[in-house]
Design a protein around this motif. Structure first.
Motif, PDB file in Angstrom:
ATOM      1  N   PHE A   1      26.174  37.268 -49.621  1.00 25.40           N
ATOM      2  CA  PHE A   1      26.877  36.542 -48.563  1.00 25.40           C
ATOM      3  C   PHE A   1      27.915  35.602 -49.158  1.00 25.40           C
ATOM      4  O   PHE A   1      29.055  35.535 -48.692  1.00 25.40           O
ATOM      5  CB  PHE A   1      25.869  35.755 -47.728  1.00 25.40           C
ATOM      6  CG  PHE A   1      26.471  35.060 -46.548  1.00 25.40           C
ATOM      7  CD1 PHE A   1      26.880  35.780 -45.441  1.00 25.40           C
ATOM      8  CD2 PHE A   1      26.648  33.687 -46.539  1.00 25.40           C
ATOM      9  CE1 PHE A   1      27.452  35.153 -44.340  1.00 25.40           C
ATOM     10  CE2 PHE A   1      27.215  33.044 -45.457  1.00 25.40           C
ATOM     11  CZ  PHE A   1      27.615  33.776 -44.352  1.00 25.40           C
ATOM     12  N   GLY A   2      27.530  34.883 -50.233  1.00 24.40           N
ATOM     13  CA  GLY A   2      28.479  33.967 -50.861  1.00 24.40           C
ATOM     14  C   GLY A   2      29.640  34.697 -51.495  1.00 24.40           C
ATOM     15  O   GLY A   2      30.798  34.261 -51.399  1.00 24.40           O
ATOM     16  N   LEU A   3      29.358  35.828 -52.162  1.00 22.37           N
ATOM     17  CA  LEU A   3      30.430  36.611 -52.771  1.00 22.37           C
ATOM     18  C   LEU A   3      31.397  37.138 -51.712  1.00 22.37           C
ATOM     19  O   LEU A   3      32.618  37.135 -51.909  1.00 22.37           O
ATOM     20  CB  LEU A   3      29.833  37.772 -53.571  1.00 22.37           C
ATOM     21  CG  LEU A   3      30.814  38.703 -54.274  1.00 22.37           C
ATOM     22  CD1 LEU A   3      31.668  37.937 -55.278  1.00 22.37           C
ATOM     23  CD2 LEU A   3      30.059  39.840 -54.970  1.00 22.37           C
ATOM     24  N   SER A   4      30.853  37.597 -50.594  1.00 16.16           N
ATOM     25  CA  SER A   4      31.710  38.097 -49.504  1.00 16.16           C
ATOM     26  C   SER A   4      32.656  37.009 -49.013  1.00 16.16           C
ATOM     27  O   SER A   4      33.863  37.244 -48.847  1.00 16.16           O
ATOM     28  CB  SER A   4      30.844  38.593 -48.346  1.00 16.16           C
ATOM     29  OG  SER A   4      29.954  39.599 -48.746  1.00 16.16           O
ATOM     30  N   LEU A   5      32.121  35.819 -48.785  1.00 16.09           N
ATOM     31  CA  LEU A   5      32.955  34.725 -48.287  1.00 16.09           C
ATOM     32  C   LEU A   5      34.011  34.304 -49.305  1.00 16.09           C
ATOM     33  O   LEU A   5      35.148  33.981 -48.949  1.00 16.09           O
ATOM     34  CB  LEU A   5      32.078  33.528 -47.914  1.00 16.09           C
ATOM     35  CG  LEU A   5      31.132  33.738 -46.721  1.00 16.09           C
ATOM     36  CD1 LEU A   5      30.324  32.481 -46.446  1.00 16.09           C
ATOM     37  CD2 LEU A   5      31.914  34.145 -45.473  1.00 16.09           C
ATOM     38  N   LEU A   6      33.640  34.309 -50.598  1.00 20.92           N
ATOM     39  CA  LEU A   6      34.611  33.956 -51.632  1.00 20.92           C
ATOM     40  C   LEU A   6      35.774  34.942 -51.664  1.00 20.92           C
ATOM     41  O   LEU A   6      36.943  34.553 -51.764  1.00 20.92           O
ATOM     42  CB  LEU A   6      33.920  33.901 -52.997  1.00 20.92           C
ATOM     43  CG  LEU A   6      33.009  32.706 -53.271  1.00 20.92           C
ATOM     44  CD1 LEU A   6      32.296  32.874 -54.606  1.00 20.92           C
ATOM     45  CD2 LEU A   6      33.806  31.406 -53.257  1.00 20.92           C
ATOM     46  N   LEU A   7      35.447  36.229 -51.597  1.00 20.73           N
ATOM     47  CA  LEU A   7      36.499  37.246 -51.630  1.00 20.73           C
ATOM     48  C   LEU A   7      37.365  37.191 -50.376  1.00 20.73           C
ATOM     49  O   LEU A   7      38.597  37.344 -50.448  1.00 20.73           O
ATOM     50  CB  LEU A   7      35.867  38.634 -51.778  1.00 20.73           C
ATOM     51  CG  LEU A   7      35.180  38.919 -53.120  1.00 20.73           C
ATOM     52  CD1 LEU A   7      34.532  40.291 -53.102  1.00 20.73           C
ATOM     53  CD2 LEU A   7      36.171  38.817 -54.266  1.00 20.73           C
TER      54      LEU A   7
ATOM     55  N   PHE B   1      41.155  36.345 -51.437  1.00 22.84           N
ATOM     56  CA  PHE B   1      42.111  37.451 -51.376  1.00 22.84           C
ATOM     57  C   PHE B   1      42.625  37.729 -49.962  1.00 22.84           C
ATOM     58  O   PHE B   1      43.722  38.255 -49.810  1.00 22.84           O
ATOM     59  CB  PHE B   1      41.473  38.726 -51.935  1.00 22.84           C
ATOM     60  CG  PHE B   1      41.178  38.659 -53.397  1.00 22.84           C
ATOM     61  CD1 PHE B   1      42.172  38.861 -54.340  1.00 22.84           C
ATOM     62  CD2 PHE B   1      39.904  38.377 -53.856  1.00 22.84           C
ATOM     63  CE1 PHE B   1      41.917  38.800 -55.695  1.00 22.84           C
ATOM     64  CE2 PHE B   1      39.627  38.305 -55.206  1.00 22.84           C
ATOM     65  CZ  PHE B   1      40.629  38.509 -56.125  1.00 22.84           C
ATOM     66  N   GLY B   2      41.804  37.397 -48.953  1.00 20.04           N
ATOM     67  CA  GLY B   2      42.206  37.711 -47.588  1.00 20.04           C
ATOM     68  C   GLY B   2      42.917  36.581 -46.871  1.00 20.04           C
ATOM     69  O   GLY B   2      43.973  36.787 -46.263  1.00 20.04           O
ATOM     70  N   VAL B   3      42.337  35.371 -46.932  1.00 22.37           N
ATOM     71  CA  VAL B   3      42.882  34.247 -46.168  1.00 22.37           C
ATOM     72  C   VAL B   3      43.945  33.495 -46.954  1.00 22.37           C
ATOM     73  O   VAL B   3      45.039  33.238 -46.454  1.00 22.37           O
ATOM     74  CB  VAL B   3      41.735  33.293 -45.750  1.00 22.37           C
ATOM     75  CG1 VAL B   3      42.308  32.087 -44.998  1.00 22.37           C
ATOM     76  CG2 VAL B   3      40.709  34.017 -44.889  1.00 22.37           C
ATOM     77  N   THR B   4      43.630  33.129 -48.199  1.00 22.87           N
ATOM     78  CA  THR B   4      44.558  32.310 -48.988  1.00 22.87           C
ATOM     79  C   THR B   4      45.764  33.116 -49.474  1.00 22.87           C
ATOM     80  O   THR B   4      46.916  32.759 -49.207  1.00 22.87           O
ATOM     81  CB  THR B   4      43.832  31.690 -50.197  1.00 22.87           C
ATOM     82  OG1 THR B   4      42.706  30.936 -49.726  1.00 22.87           O
ATOM     83  CG2 THR B   4      44.772  30.772 -50.967  1.00 22.87           C
ATOM     84  N   MET B   5      45.493  34.220 -50.193  1.00 26.42           N
ATOM     85  CA  MET B   5      46.598  35.013 -50.761  1.00 26.42           C
ATOM     86  C   MET B   5      47.105  36.094 -49.805  1.00 26.42           C
ATOM     87  O   MET B   5      48.199  36.635 -50.025  1.00 26.42           O
ATOM     88  CB  MET B   5      46.152  35.640 -52.089  1.00 26.42           C
ATOM     89  CG  MET B   5      45.949  34.615 -53.190  1.00 26.42           C
ATOM     90  SD  MET B   5      45.566  35.382 -54.792  1.00 26.42           S
ATOM     91  CE  MET B   5      43.816  35.740 -54.562  1.00 26.42           C
ATOM     92  N   ARG B   6      46.309  36.457 -48.823  1.00 24.30           N
ATOM     93  CA  ARG B   6      46.699  37.462 -47.825  1.00 24.30           C
ATOM     94  C   ARG B   6      47.143  38.774 -48.476  1.00 24.30           C
ATOM     95  O   ARG B   6      48.137  39.387 -48.080  1.00 24.30           O
ATOM     96  CB  ARG B   6      47.817  36.914 -46.937  1.00 24.30           C
ATOM     97  CG  ARG B   6      47.399  35.711 -46.120  1.00 24.30           C
ATOM     98  CD  ARG B   6      48.502  35.253 -45.186  1.00 24.30           C
ATOM     99  NE  ARG B   6      48.078  34.105 -44.406  1.00 24.30           N
ATOM    100  CZ  ARG B   6      48.842  33.494 -43.486  1.00 24.30           C
ATOM    101  NH1 ARG B   6      50.080  33.963 -43.261  1.00 24.30           N
ATOM    102  NH2 ARG B   6      48.386  32.453 -42.827  1.00 24.30           N
ATOM    103  N   LEU B   7      46.380  39.209 -49.455  1.00 22.30           N
ATOM    104  CA  LEU B   7      46.700  40.460 -50.144  1.00 22.30           C
ATOM    105  C   LEU B   7      46.133  41.671 -49.435  1.00 22.30           C
ATOM    106  O   LEU B   7      46.740  42.749 -49.455  1.00 22.30           O
ATOM    107  CB  LEU B   7      46.167  40.407 -51.589  1.00 22.30           C
ATOM    108  CG  LEU B   7      46.787  39.345 -52.496  1.00 22.30           C
ATOM    109  CD1 LEU B   7      46.104  39.357 -53.860  1.00 22.30           C
ATOM    110  CD2 LEU B   7      48.287  39.580 -52.645  1.00 22.30           C
TER     111      LEU B   7
END
Length: 334
Positions: free
Chosen positions: A145-151, A155-161
């Motif tokens: 769960f923690g790894l999912s939220l970190l990724l 990569f999704g919210v901050t960098m929007r890759l």
């Protein structure tokens, strides 16, 4: 071998039906009445009684189990309590999403897990071996769960890759043929959809591949460390065989059974639906469907997923045992 396979095949259905019966019993005695959840708290007792009779919830649990098994045999898995849609098409559609994610996850995990495990065993007591051992321990210790939220955050919210939810962009969905969107995109030559599907697969695949690849690498390393200490490995090296030949032809083949067993367990877990990962990434697979069904008390959906999961575990277990016998002739089954 043939007798063993036939005997194991004959055990699949009793195991699957036994697990399903146990889960149905536990659902009936430990979960809220789905009839009350459907009609709401303000509904009268007469309306609730009529709904329970219509859904068959007024019958003893063993009668409900017999009706469910009869429906499975005849191809009628019932209807969802919440959506009023047939259960079987819904499960097949969600299973395709889970299978696609699990196949890519296992491919990535096998590629890196076996490679790193082999390097860790060959470079025993050296820097690479210690680094691989530490890396696999780290990969196993990170909560999913923690790894999912970190990724998602990084990569999704901050960098929007990459996208963080769904399987494909709504406007790019390919025509369904197999339910596996990668194959459907290739069959229809919809390259835009293929790129979108791969982008949606990246984060959930990475999240599942890290712990899965870590445990495969760890078991591979430990298995090979045990095998390379045997006399026949020293004899092969004394004959002047190249190190690669000794490792890949002799050591790796004889060290595969524990690795195959681990792969079977991990793949069964993925096929049953990685609930945490599918929930975080809104991946429309069996795991997310099971979470929604438990929250809403949708018994037919839960029963169908349990049946599919139990069947997947037993079949994968049989396949692993057969592969162990084929890769290692010394293994014999009675």
């Amino acid at each position: 071998m043939l007798k063993y396979i036939l005997r194991r095949l004959s055990q699949i259905f009793p195991v699957v039906f036994g697990v399903t019966a146990l889960v149905m019993f536990l659902l009936r005695v430990s979960t809220p009445d789905p009839g009350a959840l459907i009609v709401g708290q303000r509904a009268g007792g007469q309306q609730l009684t009529a709904l329970r009779a219509d859904l068959g919830l007024d019958l003893p649990w063993y009668r409900q189990f017999c009706n469910f098994i009869y429906g499975v045999v005849t191809g009628d898995w019932g209807q969802s309590y919440m959506t009023k849609t047939p259960v079987l098409p819904e499960l097949l559609d969600r299973a395709a999403a889970t299978i696609e994610l699990s196949l890519l996850t296992m491919a990535v995990s096998l590629a890196f897990g076996i490679l790193l495990g082999t390097i860790g065993a060959v470079t025993k007591n050296k820097l690479w071996s210690w680094l691989i051992a530490a890396g696999t321990s780290l990969g196993l210790s990170i909560p999913g769960f923690g790894l999912s939220l970190l990724l998602v955050t990084g990569f999704g919210v901050t960098m929007r890759l990459v996208p963080v939810a769904g399987r494909v962009g709504f406007e790019l969905a390919p025509t369904h043929h197999t339910g596996l969107l990668v194959l459907d995109s290739l069959f229809t030559r919809n390259w835009s959809a293929l790129v979108s599907v791969i982008h949606h697969l990246l984060l959930p695949t990475l999240t599942l591949s890290i712990p899965t690849g870590a445990i495969i690498a760890r078991i591979t390393r430990l298995s090979l460390l045990e095998v390379v200490s045997h006399d026949y490995i020293r004899t092969a090296r004394a004959k002047g065989l190249r190190s690669k030949t000794v490792v890949y032809k002799h050591a790796l083949r004889n060290g595969l059974p524990p690795v195959l067993a681990t792969i079977g367990i991990q793949w069964s877990r993925l096929l049953s639906g990685a609930m945490v990962v599918e929930t975080v990434f809104a991946w429309p697979g069996l795991g997310l469907l099971l979470v929604d069904a438990v929250q809403s008390g949708d018994f037919p959906i839960i029963q169908g997923i349990v049946l599919i999961t139990a069947f997947a575990y037993t079949v994968v277990s049989l396949v692993v045992d057969v592969l162990c016998a084929l890769t290692l002739p010394a293994v014999r089954y009675i």
